[in-house]
Design an enzyme around this catalytic site. Structure first.
Site, PDB file in Angstrom:
ATOM      1  N   GLN A  50       0.837  -1.204   0.000  1.00  0.00           N
ATOM      2  CA  GLN A  50       0.000   0.000   0.000  1.00  0.00           C
ATOM      3  C   GLN A  50       0.867   1.247   0.000  1.00  0.00           C
ATOM      4  O   GLN A  50       1.953   1.253   0.617  1.00  0.00           O
ATOM      5  CB  GLN A  50      -0.914   0.054   1.243  1.00  0.00           C
ATOM      6  CG  GLN A  50      -2.172  -0.776   1.159  1.00  0.00           C
ATOM      7  CD  GLN A  50      -1.950  -2.184   1.643  1.00  0.00           C
ATOM      8  OE1 GLN A  50      -1.005  -2.467   2.387  1.00  0.00           O
ATOM      9  NE2 GLN A  50      -2.811  -3.095   1.228  1.00  0.00           N
ATOM     10  N   ASN A  68      -3.960   0.851  -2.814  1.00  0.00           N
ATOM     11  CA  ASN A  68      -3.458  -0.506  -2.940  1.00  0.00           C
ATOM     12  C   ASN A  68      -2.424  -0.599  -4.053  1.00  0.00           C
ATOM     13  O   ASN A  68      -2.265   0.321  -4.861  1.00  0.00           O
ATOM     14  CB  ASN A  68      -4.605  -1.481  -3.210  1.00  0.00           C
ATOM     15  CG  ASN A  68      -5.327  -1.897  -1.941  1.00  0.00           C
ATOM     16  OD1 ASN A  68      -4.786  -1.791  -0.840  1.00  0.00           O
ATOM     17  ND2 ASN A  68      -6.550  -2.385  -2.085  1.00  0.00           N
ATOM     18  N   CYS A  77      -6.750   0.483   6.172  1.00  0.00           N
ATOM     19  CA  CYS A  77      -5.615  -0.443   6.240  1.00  0.00           C
ATOM     20  C   CYS A  77      -5.105  -0.410   7.677  1.00  0.00           C
ATOM     21  O   CYS A  77      -4.500   0.569   8.107  1.00  0.00           O
ATOM     22  CB  CYS A  77      -4.510  -0.052   5.263  1.00  0.00           C
ATOM     23  SG  CYS A  77      -3.067  -1.159   5.340  1.00  0.00           S
ATOM     24  N   GLY A  78      -5.373  -1.479   8.411  1.00  0.00           N
ATOM     25  CA  GLY A  78      -5.028  -1.500   9.823  1.00  0.00           C
ATOM     26  C   GLY A  78      -3.535  -1.442  10.082  1.00  0.00           C
ATOM     27  O   GLY A  78      -3.064  -0.702  10.963  1.00  0.00           O
ATOM     28  N   ASN A  79      -2.753  -2.223   9.325  1.00  0.00           N
ATOM     29  CA  ASN A  79      -1.305  -2.213   9.532  1.00  0.00           C
ATOM     30  C   ASN A  79      -0.709  -0.848   9.215  1.00  0.00           C
ATOM     31  O   ASN A  79       0.181  -0.357   9.927  1.00  0.00           O
ATOM     32  CB  ASN A  79      -0.636  -3.297   8.668  1.00  0.00           C
ATOM     33  CG  ASN A  79      -0.880  -4.691   9.206  1.00  0.00           C
ATOM     34  OD1 ASN A  79      -0.931  -4.912  10.411  1.00  0.00           O
ATOM     35  ND2 ASN A  79      -1.048  -5.639   8.307  1.00  0.00           N
ATOM     36  N   HIS A 154     -14.910  -7.559   4.271  1.00  0.00           N
ATOM     37  CA  HIS A 154     -14.207  -8.828   4.468  1.00  0.00           C
ATOM     38  C   HIS A 154     -15.197  -9.978   4.483  1.00  0.00           C
ATOM     39  O   HIS A 154     -16.294  -9.867   5.038  1.00  0.00           O
ATOM     40  CB  HIS A 154     -13.445  -8.835   5.798  1.00  0.00           C
ATOM     41  CG  HIS A 154     -12.219  -7.985   5.788  1.00  0.00           C
ATOM     42  ND1 HIS A 154     -10.957  -8.488   5.568  1.00  0.00           N
ATOM     43  CD2 HIS A 154     -12.065  -6.656   5.963  1.00  0.00           C
ATOM     44  CE1 HIS A 154     -10.074  -7.505   5.616  1.00  0.00           C
ATOM     45  NE2 HIS A 154     -10.726  -6.381   5.855  1.00  0.00           N
ATOM     46  N   GLU A 203      -5.775 -10.153  -0.040  1.00  0.00           N
ATOM     47  CA  GLU A 203      -6.174  -8.760   0.127  1.00  0.00           C
ATOM     48  C   GLU A 203      -6.649  -8.167  -1.191  1.00  0.00           C
ATOM     49  O   GLU A 203      -5.972  -8.278  -2.217  1.00  0.00           O
ATOM     50  CB  GLU A 203      -4.998  -7.953   0.686  1.00  0.00           C
ATOM     51  CG  GLU A 203      -5.402  -6.601   1.212  1.00  0.00           C
ATOM     52  CD  GLU A 203      -4.314  -5.979   2.079  1.00  0.00           C
ATOM     53  OE1 GLU A 203      -4.516  -4.824   2.484  1.00  0.00           O
ATOM     54  OE2 GLU A 203      -3.283  -6.625   2.352  1.00  0.00           O
ATOM     55  N   CYS A 212      -2.548  -8.607   7.416  1.00  0.00           N
ATOM     56  CA  CYS A 212      -3.640  -7.693   7.082  1.00  0.00           C
ATOM     57  C   CYS A 212      -4.319  -7.316   8.388  1.00  0.00           C
ATOM     58  O   CYS A 212      -4.975  -8.165   9.024  1.00  0.00           O
ATOM     59  CB  CYS A 212      -4.629  -8.353   6.125  1.00  0.00           C
ATOM     60  SG  CYS A 212      -6.052  -7.320   5.702  1.00  0.00           S
ATOM     61  N   GLY A 213      -4.159  -6.070   8.813  1.00  0.00           N
ATOM     62  CA  GLY A 213      -4.714  -5.635  10.087  1.00  0.00           C
ATOM     63  C   GLY A 213      -6.225  -5.675  10.115  1.00  0.00           C
ATOM     64  O   GLY A 213      -6.830  -6.163  11.077  1.00  0.00           O
ATOM     65  N   THR A 214      -6.869  -5.151   9.063  1.00  0.00           N
ATOM     66  CA  THR A 214      -8.331  -5.202   9.040  1.00  0.00           C
ATOM     67  C   THR A 214      -8.805  -6.651   8.900  1.00  0.00           C
ATOM     68  O   THR A 214      -9.855  -7.008   9.432  1.00  0.00           O
ATOM     69  CB  THR A 214      -8.908  -4.340   7.904  1.00  0.00           C
ATOM     70  OG1 THR A 214      -8.369  -4.760   6.646  1.00  0.00           O
ATOM     71  CG2 THR A 214      -8.617  -2.862   8.136  1.00  0.00           C
ATOM     72  N   GLY A 215      -8.023  -7.495   8.209  1.00  0.00           N
ATOM     73  CA  GLY A 215      -8.374  -8.911   8.108  1.00  0.00           C
ATOM     74  C   GLY A 215      -8.349  -9.592   9.459  1.00  0.00           C
ATOM     75  O   GLY A 215      -9.217 -10.420   9.782  1.00  0.00           O
TER      76      GLY A 215
END
Length: 273
Positions: A50, A68, A77-79, A154, A203, A212-215
């Site tokens: 990203q 992306n 994007c959590g990370n 997700h 992703e 993947c943080g949100t994952g």
């Protein structure tokens, strides 16, 4: 014009971070899908999963735009939020397309309040109404998933062995299925303990990712809703672990590491809009 950037990562999920705020030294930086994809290309660009552009915000401490690797601009994007939170330090309010987030820097990372989980079929979104906790759909051996929007969409499958699933083959098929009008991130999770999950993620717009943080947020929330685990949940990804805390009706708290890799510059003329 020369543009300064930082290369960062969260558990191997890597980012180009461009600070385009007035006092950053860069000033405004124009970004398009073509430029973002070219910069993200690992052979001819800088390379990343990203690309992040930090801009001024009238509502928060900073506005974070997320592109992306394919150039598409996405909601969350959590990370990357952890990386930005660590980079900025202290407590920060971060405006994203997916909503307002709050980060607190920690030693070697950050904790991020990712906001509420949304479970309505039209909030994810799906193409038509169905139960999102036990979806009556499947793709080959992957069946009975659950879906959630945690800033981005997700779908998660709970299987005996996440590592045994050929997600590189099935991920792009599910991501682009007409059931998901805005495409979808695809997770495959296994319960490995009372409060532990193992997770692999395809992703949206990126492909297989080390983290993947949100994952991780999506898998933990959905496992808690199905009463497969108790919280807080430790989610093991190929790149390492994240801790996810969530109570029904509350917001999602994600805690984990982030790291600085290197700094550099690029010439805007080399990456045309």
């Amino acid at each position: 014009m020369s543009v300064a950037f930082r290369k960062m990562h969260g558990l191997g999920n890597d980012f180009i971070v461009i600070d385009a705020r007035p006092l950053s030294g860069n000033g405004p930086v124009a970004m398009s899908a073509a430029r973002a994809a070219a910069l993200a290309e690992r052979r001819t660009g800088i390379g990343c999963d990203q690309l992040i552009v930090l801009e001024p915000s009238t509502e928060a401490d900073v506005r974070m735009r997320i592109f992306n690797a394919d150039g598409s601009e996405v909601e969350a994007c959590g990370n990357a939020t952890r990386a930005v939170g660590m980079l900025l330090g202290g407590a920060q309010r971060i405006e994203t397309l997916g909503g307002m987030l709050a980060s607190t820097a920690t030693a070697g990372g950050a904790s991020v309040d990712m906001g509420p989980a949304r479970f309505g079929w039209d909030e994810i979104p799906l193409a038509y109404a169905m139960d999102t906790l036990h979806m009556p759909v499947g793709w080959e051996e992957l069946e009975n998933p659950a879906a959630v929007n945690v800033g981005n969409p997700h779908v998660v499958f709970f299987v005996p062995d996440a590592d045994a699933v050929d997600l590189a083959r099935l991920g792009p098929v599910i991501e682009t299925d007409p059931l998901f009008p805005e495409k979808v991130n695809v997770g495959v999770a296994s319960v490995t303990g009372p409060s532990h999950l193992r997770l692999s993620v395809w992703e949206r717009g990126v492909g297989l990712t080390r983290a993947c943080g949100t994952g991780a947020c999506a898998a933990a929330v959905l496992a808690l809703r199905r009463r497969l685990v108790t919280g807080p949940v430790r989610v093991e990804l190929p790149g390492g672990p994240l801790e996810i805390a969530w109570e029904p009706g509350g917001t999602i708290l994600m805690t984990g590491p982030a790291a600085f890799s290197f700094a550099g510059t690029f010439d805007e003329d080399d990456y045309p809009l």
